[in-house]
Design an enzyme around this catalytic site. Structure first.
Site, short mmCIF file in Angstrom:
data_model
loop_
_atom_site.label_atom_id
_atom_site.label_comp_id
_atom_site.label_asym_id
_atom_site.label_seq_id
_atom_site.Cartn_x
_atom_site.Cartn_y
_atom_site.Cartn_z
N GLU A 1 0.78 -1.07 0.06
CA GLU A 1 0.05 0.12 -0.14
C GLU A 1 0.81 1.17 0.04
OE1 GLU A 1 -2.25 0.18 3.47
OE2 GLU A 1 -2.90 2.30 3.14
N ASP B 1 -4.35 -0.73 10.05
CA ASP B 1 -5.30 0.14 10.48
C ASP B 1 -6.66 0.02 9.57
OD1 ASP B 1 -4.76 1.20 8.00
OD2 ASP B 1 -4.24 3.25 8.89
N ASP C 1 -8.00 1.68 7.30
CA ASP C 1 -7.77 2.14 5.79
C ASP C 1 -7.10 0.74 5.12
OD1 ASP C 1 -8.91 4.23 5.46
OD2 ASP C 1 -7.27 5.58 5.08
N ASP D 1 -1.02 -1.06 5.85
CA ASP D 1 -0.85 -0.73 7.20
C ASP D 1 -2.18 -1.48 8.06
OD1 ASP D 1 0.54 1.08 6.52
OD2 ASP D 1 -1.16 2.90 6.38
#
Ligand code: 0RA
Length: 646
Positions: A434, A514, A516, A512
């Protein structure tokens, strides 16, 4: 046969039985597929299938499955109870024969053929052989009988232990930890998905799943009851719960004329994907087969005839292909076949030729009636087919563009790909990362001999909502195809995936840790699921797991993936350590990323697998479709890809 011969024969048989059990323990994968989580859950399906058979024979309507505190499983039904009388040939109780003889399952009742049966249809004795301990209780003729076993061997003869007015069979087993070395822990969600599926496939049966490991605040256990009165019709509604239908009703039929019971249900929705799930004797036939061919034939012939007669096709300048009739289609086909022949790589392709015609006829008849009675819906479907045909032409052009670039090597590999030097795909890995900045770090941190890096720009296209030609026109997606060396289309099948030139055997999604990041992982997984399913099915897709915390004190440092690990590390350092919470891959330097997430010696890769295609489809349509509320709820409740990880 003389008495002497009989005796010899009997002991020869029991030696064979013993060898059977030994063989199961020596080569468990031959019987249950594998000894990982999949095989572990398979044991439950095998036992439940016996109760389903009893229900299909018409003698049982309630089944309960319990995960006990110690991860043993209890399956209870209200059928006739497994017979306990002395089996003439074996000289022991029929129950003992069923439980301890490989391949004996159900054979003594030749009037009812065994139609359910797990993937391998191996019988409950296999479960017994692979269990530390198993306990059968039979409620029959006013009496209660029991027998117990250790690693498949009875530890006492069947005995009567009381009286009852109940009827049925209860089986409890504890899988053997020396065989299932990876995990002995049952997943409630995995079992729930299968029990739900079974309740739709066998309407009228109530299946209750209870998890005694999970006590709720009011003291009760986590428990759900699955029951469907409408069967496949409800299954289709459930699967398409997050898609928008374009016709008024689920079209469905059931036919048990003739030899082969056929059930079909279908609906059309606004999406562009085709979702057909086919089952034979309650087994999901991933690779399709003759029942699927029959379905396609019936659908195509009937709709084509209707469209031709409708005059709606006149303005169309090209032929409609079979695919066009299945865009936006969700369908389930379920057949029961007495002696199924399973073929294909994973033995999930039905080979019996005699199944084609009955399915095709049933589908034609069902559709003709529906189109006749619902002219508005009929027109809607035909219009959708025309749009699909037009889009297919556009997609074909776009696809040929991908192909040309891939095969001819005109543009070569995408510029963003940092390739590895190793040439053997089996040794190569590619990380889909990403963002460009994390991509840069990964590029520095990797072992360039066998690890390639492909940075992805932000959020890739949501393929769940895009028309197919848009997908093939998308640059990011074309780059993924090119980088992986995957092409679409063969001489026989324009949509078949070609993995022969796959350049990396491990494709690792690295995002990541998280919200997102998990959204991006889910977008990438959705793309793989819809356009490269075989890549997942063949075990090539993985998810990297970067750490969430760095715990540091003096010159001691430790990474942590969970809060518990974090607190643990802090304690081990004597408390008061500095804790860094990683908000993204970008906060790690190249060395840290290598140590924690990329180095094969220390990293944890989660292999993506699909337990249930139907469940995966529903989850992706929910996560990525139009309806926002269920998606939000799911993401809040789960770590995004909860249901599909290995
Ligand atoms: C064959 C014959 C009979 C019962 C069963 C099978 C049976 C097997 C299982 C396995 C789990 N639950 C079951 N319930 C029943 C009995 C035939 C008779 O009573 O005449």
């Amino acid at each position: 046969m003389s008495e002497e011969a009989k005796k010899n024969n009997y002991s020869a048989d029991s030696i064979q039985a013993l060898e059977g059990m030994e063989h199961v323990r020596m080569r468990p994968s031959m019987y249950i597929g594998d000894v990982g989580p999949r095989g572990l859950h398979h044991l439950v399906y095998e036992v439940v299938d016996n109760s389903i058979d009893e229900a299909l024979a018409g003698y049982c309507d309630t089944i309960s499955v319990t995960i006990n505190e110690d991860n043993s499983i209890t399956v209870e039904d209200n059928g006739r109870g497994i017979p306990v009388d002395i089996h003439k040939k074996e000289g022991v109780s029929a129950l003992e024969v069923v439980m301890t003889k490989i391949g004996a399952g159900g054979k003594f009742d030749k009037d009812s053929y065994k139609v359910s049966g797990g993937l391998h249809g191996v019988g409950v004795s296999v479960v017994n052989a692979l269990s530390d301990h198993m306990h059968s209780t039979v409620f029959r003729d006013g009496k209660v009988y029991e027998q117990e076993y250790e690693k498949g061997k009875s530890i006492y003869p069947v005995r009567q232990i009381g009286e009852t007015d109940k009827r049925g069979t209860t089986q409890t087993f504890k899988p053997d930890g020396t065989i299932f070395t990876q995990t002995l822990e049952y997943s409630y969600d995995t079992l729930a998905a299968r029990m739900r599926e079974l309740s739709y496939l066998n309407k009228g049966i109530s299946i209750t799943l209870t998890d005694k490991r999970e006590v709720k605040e009011d003291g009760s256990f986590l428990s759900e009851t699955f029951h469907s009165s409408e069967g496949l019709k409800e299954f289709v509604k459930f699967l398409d719960g997050n898609r928008e239908p374009i016709i008024a009703h689920v079209i469905s039929m059931e036919s048990d004329k003739g030899e082969i019971p056929v059930e079909v249900a279908l609906i059309y929705n606004t999406s562009y994907s085709e979702n057909i799930f086919s089952y034979v004797n309650n087994i999901n036939t991933h690779e399709g087969g003759t029942h699927l061919s029959g379905f396609r034939r019936g659908l195509t012939n009937t709709l084509k005839k209707y469209a031709d007669n409708s005059g709606l096709l006149e303005k169309l300048k090209f032929e409609i292909s079979g695919d066009d009739f299945r865009e936006g289609l969700t369908a389930i086909i379920s057949v029961k076949v007495a002696e199924p022949q399973f073929e294909g790589q994973t033995k999930t392709k039905l080979g019996n030729r005699e199944v084609v015609a009955p399915v095709s006829q049933a589908v034609s008849e069902m559709l003709e009636n529906y189109l006749e009675e619902n002219p508005n819906d009929a027109r809607t479907i035909v219009q959708k087919v025309i749009l699909a045909a037009q889009a297919r032409h556009a997609a074909k052009k776009a696809r040929e563009m991908v192909q040309r670039k891939t095969v001819m090597g005109g543009g070569g590999l995408p510029g963003k790909l940092s390739d590895c030097s190793e040439q053997d795909p089996a040794k190569c890995e590619v990380f889909l990362v990403e963002g460009d900045s994390a991509g840069g770090t990964a590029k520095q941190g990797r072992d360039r001999a066998f690890q390639a890096i492909m940075p992805l720009r932000g959020k890739i296209l949501n393929v769940e909502k895009a028309m197919h030609h848009k997908v093939f026109e998308n640059e990011e997606i074309r780059n993924i195809f090119t980088a992986l060396g995957v092409t679409i289309g063969t001489a026989e099948d324009s949509k078949a995936l070609n993995l022969d030139k796959l350049r990396y055997h491990k494709v690792v999604i690295m995002c990541d840790a998280d919200v997102d990041g998990s959204h991006i992982s889910t977008l990438i997984l959705t793309f793989f699921f819809r356009f490269m399913k075989e890549l997942i099915e063949n075990g090539h897709v993985y998810i990297a797991t970067p750490p969430l915390y760095l715990v540091k004190k003096g010159n001691k440092k430790e990474y942590a993936w969970t809060e518990a690990q974090r607190d643990d590390a802090n304690e081990r350092m004597g408390g008061g350590a500095t804790i860094q919470r990683y908000k993204g891959l970008g906060e790690m330097n190249a060395e840290q990323l290598w140590e924690t997430t990329m180095n094969p010696e220390f990293r944890t890769l989660r292999q993506v697998s699909i337990d249930s295609l139907a469940e995966a489809d529903r989850i992706f349509s929910m996560l990525m479709g139009d309806e926002v509320p269920p998606r939000r709820e799911f993401i809040e409740k789960n770590a995004a890809y909860a249901k599909i990880d290995a």
